[in-house]
Design a protein around this motif. Structure first.
Motif, PDB file in Angstrom:
ATOM      1  N   MET A 177      84.366  -9.123  28.635  1.00 28.46           N
ATOM      2  CA  MET A 177      83.428  -8.509  27.705  1.00 28.46           C
ATOM      3  C   MET A 177      82.113  -8.108  28.377  1.00 28.46           C
ATOM      4  SD  MET A 177      84.391  -7.741  24.843  1.00 28.46           S
ATOM      5  CE  MET A 177      85.025  -8.048  23.237  1.00 28.46           C
TER       6      MET A 177
ATOM      7  N   LEU B  86      82.722  -4.940  30.189  1.00 24.06           N
ATOM      8  CA  LEU B  86      82.803  -3.791  29.286  1.00 24.06           C
ATOM      9  C   LEU B  86      81.405  -3.228  29.016  1.00 24.06           C
ATOM     10  CD1 LEU B  86      84.473  -2.097  27.174  1.00 24.06           C
ATOM     11  CD2 LEU B  86      83.801  -3.831  25.517  1.00 24.06           C
ATOM     12  N   ILE B  87      80.475  -4.124  28.679  1.00 22.10           N
ATOM     13  CA  ILE B  87      79.115  -3.675  28.373  1.00 22.10           C
ATOM     14  C   ILE B  87      78.434  -3.144  29.628  1.00 22.10           C
ATOM     15  CG2 ILE B  87      76.850  -4.437  27.547  1.00 22.10           C
ATOM     16  CD1 ILE B  87      78.185  -6.049  25.507  1.00 22.10           C
TER      17      ILE B  87
ATOM     18  N   ARG C 174      79.810  -1.684  32.267  1.00 17.48           N
ATOM     19  CA  ARG C 174      80.313  -0.336  32.559  1.00 17.48           C
ATOM     20  C   ARG C 174      79.750   0.684  31.567  1.00 17.48           C
ATOM     21  NH1 ARG C 174      85.021  -3.046  33.291  1.00 17.48           N
ATOM     22  NH2 ARG C 174      85.808  -2.466  31.243  1.00 17.48           N
ATOM     23  N   PHE C 175      79.693   0.266  30.302  1.00 15.07           N
ATOM     24  CA  PHE C 175      79.212   1.167  29.260  1.00 15.07           C
ATOM     25  C   PHE C 175      77.745   1.545  29.496  1.00 15.07           C
ATOM     26  CE2 PHE C 175      77.328   1.769  24.990  1.00 15.07           C
ATOM     27  CZ  PHE C 175      78.057   2.869  24.600  1.00 15.07           C
ATOM     28  N   GLU C 176      76.914   0.538  29.768  1.00 12.96           N
ATOM     29  CA  GLU C 176      75.487   0.793  29.973  1.00 12.96           C
ATOM     30  C   GLU C 176      75.265   1.658  31.209  1.00 12.96           C
ATOM     31  OE1 GLU C 176      72.823   0.001  28.109  1.00 12.96           O
ATOM     32  OE2 GLU C 176      74.237  -0.683  26.597  1.00 12.96           O
TER      33      GLU C 176
ATOM     34  N   ARG D 184      77.362   3.801  32.600  1.00 10.38           N
ATOM     35  CA  ARG D 184      77.778   5.187  32.343  1.00 10.38           C
ATOM     36  C   ARG D 184      76.779   5.894  31.440  1.00 10.38           C
ATOM     37  NH1 ARG D 184      82.682   5.528  29.420  1.00 10.38           N
ATOM     38  NH2 ARG D 184      81.913   7.620  29.058  1.00 10.38           N
ATOM     39  N   ARG D 185      76.268   5.149  30.464  1.00  9.44           N
ATOM     40  CA  ARG D 185      75.357   5.767  29.513  1.00  9.44           C
ATOM     41  C   ARG D 185      74.031   6.174  30.155  1.00  9.44           C
ATOM     42  NH1 ARG D 185      73.121   5.528  24.576  1.00  9.44           N
ATOM     43  NH2 ARG D 185      71.914   3.684  24.975  1.00  9.44           N
TER      44      ARG D 185
ATOM     45  N   LEU E 273      76.294  -3.532  15.296  1.00 12.22           N
ATOM     46  CA  LEU E 273      77.610  -3.324  15.895  1.00 12.22           C
ATOM     47  C   LEU E 273      77.913  -4.434  16.899  1.00 12.22           C
ATOM     48  CD1 LEU E 273      80.125  -1.575  16.671  1.00 12.22           C
ATOM     49  CD2 LEU E 273      78.650  -0.379  18.260  1.00 12.22           C
ATOM     50  N   LEU E 274      76.932  -4.726  17.756  1.00 13.37           N
ATOM     51  CA  LEU E 274      77.142  -5.746  18.782  1.00 13.37           C
ATOM     52  C   LEU E 274      77.274  -7.130  18.159  1.00 13.37           C
ATOM     53  CD1 LEU E 274      74.512  -4.418  21.331  1.00 13.37           C
ATOM     54  CD2 LEU E 274      76.977  -4.361  21.607  1.00 13.37           C
TER      55      LEU E 274
ATOM     56  N   SER F 195      80.515  -7.977  16.387  1.00 14.44           N
ATOM     57  CA  SER F 195      81.694  -7.975  17.249  1.00 14.44           C
ATOM     58  C   SER F 195      81.902  -9.364  17.840  1.00 14.44           C
ATOM     59  CB  SER F 195      81.520  -6.975  18.392  1.00 14.44           C
ATOM     60  OG  SER F 195      81.408  -5.682  17.882  1.00 14.44           O
ATOM     61  N   PRO F 196      83.151  -9.681  18.201  1.00  8.09           N
ATOM     62  CA  PRO F 196      83.408 -11.010  18.773  1.00  8.09           C
ATOM     63  C   PRO F 196      82.865 -11.113  20.200  1.00  8.09           C
ATOM     64  CG  PRO F 196      85.441  -9.747  18.652  1.00  8.09           C
ATOM     65  CD  PRO F 196      84.381  -8.902  18.032  1.00  8.09           C
ATOM     66  N   ILE F 197      81.566 -11.205  20.319  1.00 13.62           N
ATOM     67  CA  ILE F 197      80.929 -11.250  21.629  1.00 13.62           C
ATOM     68  C   ILE F 197      79.620 -12.013  21.462  1.00 13.62           C
ATOM     69  CG2 ILE F 197      79.891  -8.975  21.181  1.00 13.62           C
ATOM     70  CD1 ILE F 197      80.068  -8.428  24.153  1.00 13.62           C
ATOM     71  N   SER F 198      79.243 -12.802  22.487  1.00 13.97           N
ATOM     72  CA  SER F 198      78.051 -13.631  22.303  1.00 13.97           C
ATOM     73  C   SER F 198      76.803 -12.880  22.749  1.00 13.97           C
ATOM     74  CB  SER F 198      78.185 -14.927  23.089  1.00 13.97           C
ATOM     75  OG  SER F 198      78.107 -14.637  24.460  1.00 13.97           O
TER      76      SER F 198
ATOM     77  N   GLU G   5      76.391 -12.683  26.449  1.00 19.14           N
ATOM     78  CA  GLU G   5      77.251 -11.670  27.076  1.00 19.14           C
ATOM     79  C   GLU G   5      76.643 -10.273  26.928  1.00 19.14           C
ATOM     80  OE1 GLU G   5      81.861 -13.100  26.875  1.00 19.14           O
ATOM     81  OE2 GLU G   5      80.875 -12.660  24.989  1.00 19.14           O
TER      82      GLU G   5
END
Lengths: 310, 251
Positions: free
Chosen positions: B1, B4-5, B7-9, B11-12, B97-98, B101-104, B107
């Motif tokens: 997880m 994921l964040i 990579r997302f950040e 790329r953004r 959204l964050l 979601s099942p994420i702490s 994280e």
């Protein structure tokens, strides 16, 4: 806490702020297949309640469990069964619809290999085919709202929480979203908040009215046939009140002005047939006959505004 | 997880023209400075240094000053990169959204921070290549070069952690940037005051980023300097997590 078929259970949920209590002692048990409408005037505590149920705001007191898993003790496990649309869709405007939904899907726990089919499915369900390659910032408000709904259901959660899902949509889109919500409820449970009464009557099978942070009314909608039903009767050639009262199945008749009566029958279907055939046989001249159940609007006005008065 | 964040950040950041502009602009300035220092080294310094035993080489006279400039310039633009991190999430309710979601929360914060670190590594690589290109013409002091880049990276990474925290304090990215510039100015004032004759203060110099960076950039690797940057980063990351958790608890 929590029994097998209840998806969501909230007990004694309260949220205090420094100067006021936003929500007090909120109770809810929701089963699969239920669509609960949360009604209330602006500032009643609807959004605060939904934020607590979705795990984005911790309650001051009380407990929430989703599928029997405590949302406060085991948030990660509990949130896997949860989809949430806040009152403003949580969008990344510099992404395309597809990219955004892909990220949300992964965030909500869909495995990498399963993400692409999930995106395509949800794009179809929310009718986003035309805009799937476009940047979210270029979409109209209605489309943005639908993208917001799509992110809440992409992982097919058991519980879907939607805060004012039809905000900013035109009537055709509103109908489409209502159909979508009804379809969702076949497999899942849905909670939606709104201040539009007709919306609740159109899609929900259960309603809670909240005012000043408290539940002031709770009832089932459109499922149960009430035992006793009132009808407004209008006749061209009105007989004596006693003649109508004498009919089988008629419980009471209240004469109103100029051939108008408020009648109550024991059983809606059987009673009504007897009354209508009697009207025809006696040539009373039927002008109007309509059911007179207490509408949600009446309840709402009564519960929200009359209770405010000292 | 976290991945994921991250990579997302990462790329953004590249989706906005800001990142590209910053990298290109700063690299252009640094390349110009590099040329100026190199020109100075070849025409002015080299003939004189040739007469001295154990004289400073190209690493000291070209790469070290370039690194110091890179540090100053990047510090000045980091608030622009970090300001959006959490303030925009709040502004557009994306925190919901964050958080649903099942994420702490840790994280989420670590993911965002690592995304920034990855971006910084990418952004500094052209500068590293510029420095390494000197090795085609002369003998470089590799130890000094590595220490210098490590110092630069640690300083920027720790300041990014502070920027991340400050972006949780406001819904407005501009406000978050202003707060970060405020902190930067404070760190700068600490250093200047600590160095000023008559009011020297070891504490002030220690509290500021610059002393630690200057040590590393001149090739002096003290574990206390590295520890300072690590503590600074960790401290602000913990504050960020605390702050977001208190958002969830207090609304």
């Amino acid at each position: 806490m929590g029994n097998a078929d209840s998806l969501l259970q909230a007990e004694g949920l309260s949220r205090d702020y420094e100067h006021y209590n936003a929500v007090q002692d909120y109770q809810l048990t929701l089963k699969r297949g239920e669509i609960l409408g949360l009604l209330g005037p602006n500032g009643a505590g609807k959004s605060t309640t939904l934020r607590m149920l979705s795990g984005t705001l911790a309650p001051s007191r009380g407990a929430i469990s989703i599928k029997g898993i405590d949302l406060l003790q085991q948030p990660r496990r509990a949130k896997q069964s949860l989809g949430y649309l806040p009152d403003q869709p949580p969008l990344y405007f510099d992404l395309t619809v597809e990219e955004y939904l892909g990220y949300c899907g992964r965030l909500r726990g869909i495995r990498k290999a399963d993400v692409e089919p999930a995106i395509q499915r949800v794009i179809k369900t929310c009718s986003l085919e035309e805009v799937q390659k476009r940047l979210i910032s270029h979409l109209s408000l209605g489309y943005q709202q639908r993208v917001g709904i799509a992110q809440a259901i992409i992982h097919e959660p058991d519980l879907v929480i939607l805060d004012e899902p039809t905000k900013g949509l035109d009537p055709i889109q509103i109908n489409a979203i209502r159909d979508l919500i009804r379809n969702l409820a076949e497999q899942h449970a849905v909670i939606l908040s709104t201040h539009i009464l007709s919306e609740v009557e159109a899609v929900c099978n259960r309603v809670q009215i909240i005012n000043q942070g408290q539940i002031v009314h709770e009832s089932q909608l459109g499922i149960q046939e009430p035992d006793k039903v009132f009808f407004q009767l209008h006749l061209a050639r009105p007989p004596e009140t006693a003649q109508i009262e004498a009919l089988q199945g008629v419980e009471s008749v209240i004469a109103q002005d100029k051939g108008r009566y408020l009648i109550s029958v024991e059983n809606a279907q059987a009673g009504l047939q007897i009354v209508t055939s009697a009207i025809i046989q006696n040539n009373w001249g039927l002008l109007g006959l309509c059911p007179q159940h207490e509408s949600l609007e009446q309840t709402f006005m009564q519960k929200v505004f009359q209770e405010d008065r000292p | 997880m976290i991945g994921l964040i991250t990579r997302f950040e990462y790329r953004r950041l590249f989706l906005s023209p800001l990142a590209w502009t910053l990298i290109a602009g700063l690299q252009f300035i640094l390349a110009l400075l590099f040329l100026v220092f190199l020109e100075n080294f070849i025409t002015e310094l080299q003939p004189r240094l040739a007469l001295i035993d154990d004289a400073p080489g190209a690493t000291d006279t070209v790469i070290t000053p370039m690194l110091i400039w890179a540090g100053i310039l990047w510090l000045a633009v980091i608030p622009l990169l970090t300001m959006r991190s959490f303030s925009e999430e709040r502004l557009y309710q994306r925190q919901a959204l964050l958080m649903s979601s099942p994420i702490s929360i840790s994280e989420i914060v670590m993911g965002k921070y690592l995304g920034l670190l990855l971006f910084l590594a990418t952004a500094l690589s052209p500068t590293l290549l510029t420095a390494v290109s000197l090795s085609t013409g002369t003998q470089l002091d590799w130890g000094k070069l590595i220490a210098g880049f490590m110092g630069l990276y640690l300083m920027l990474a720790s300041f990014s952690a502070a920027g991340l925290f400050l972006s949780t304090l406001s819904r407005q990215p501009a406000m978050a940037a202003a707060l970060s510039y405020g902190l930067l100015a404070l760190l700068f004032v600490f250093y200047i005051t600590g160095k000023t004759q008559g009011s020297e203060s070891v504490l002030f110099i220690y509290l500021s980023h610059f002393g630690h960076f200057l040590n590393l950039s001149s090739g002096l690797v003290y574990s206390s300097d590295i520890l300072y940057f690590l503590l600074f980063s960790t401290g602000f990351i913990i504050l960020t997590i605390q702050r977001l958790d208190s958002d969830r608890r207090n609304g």
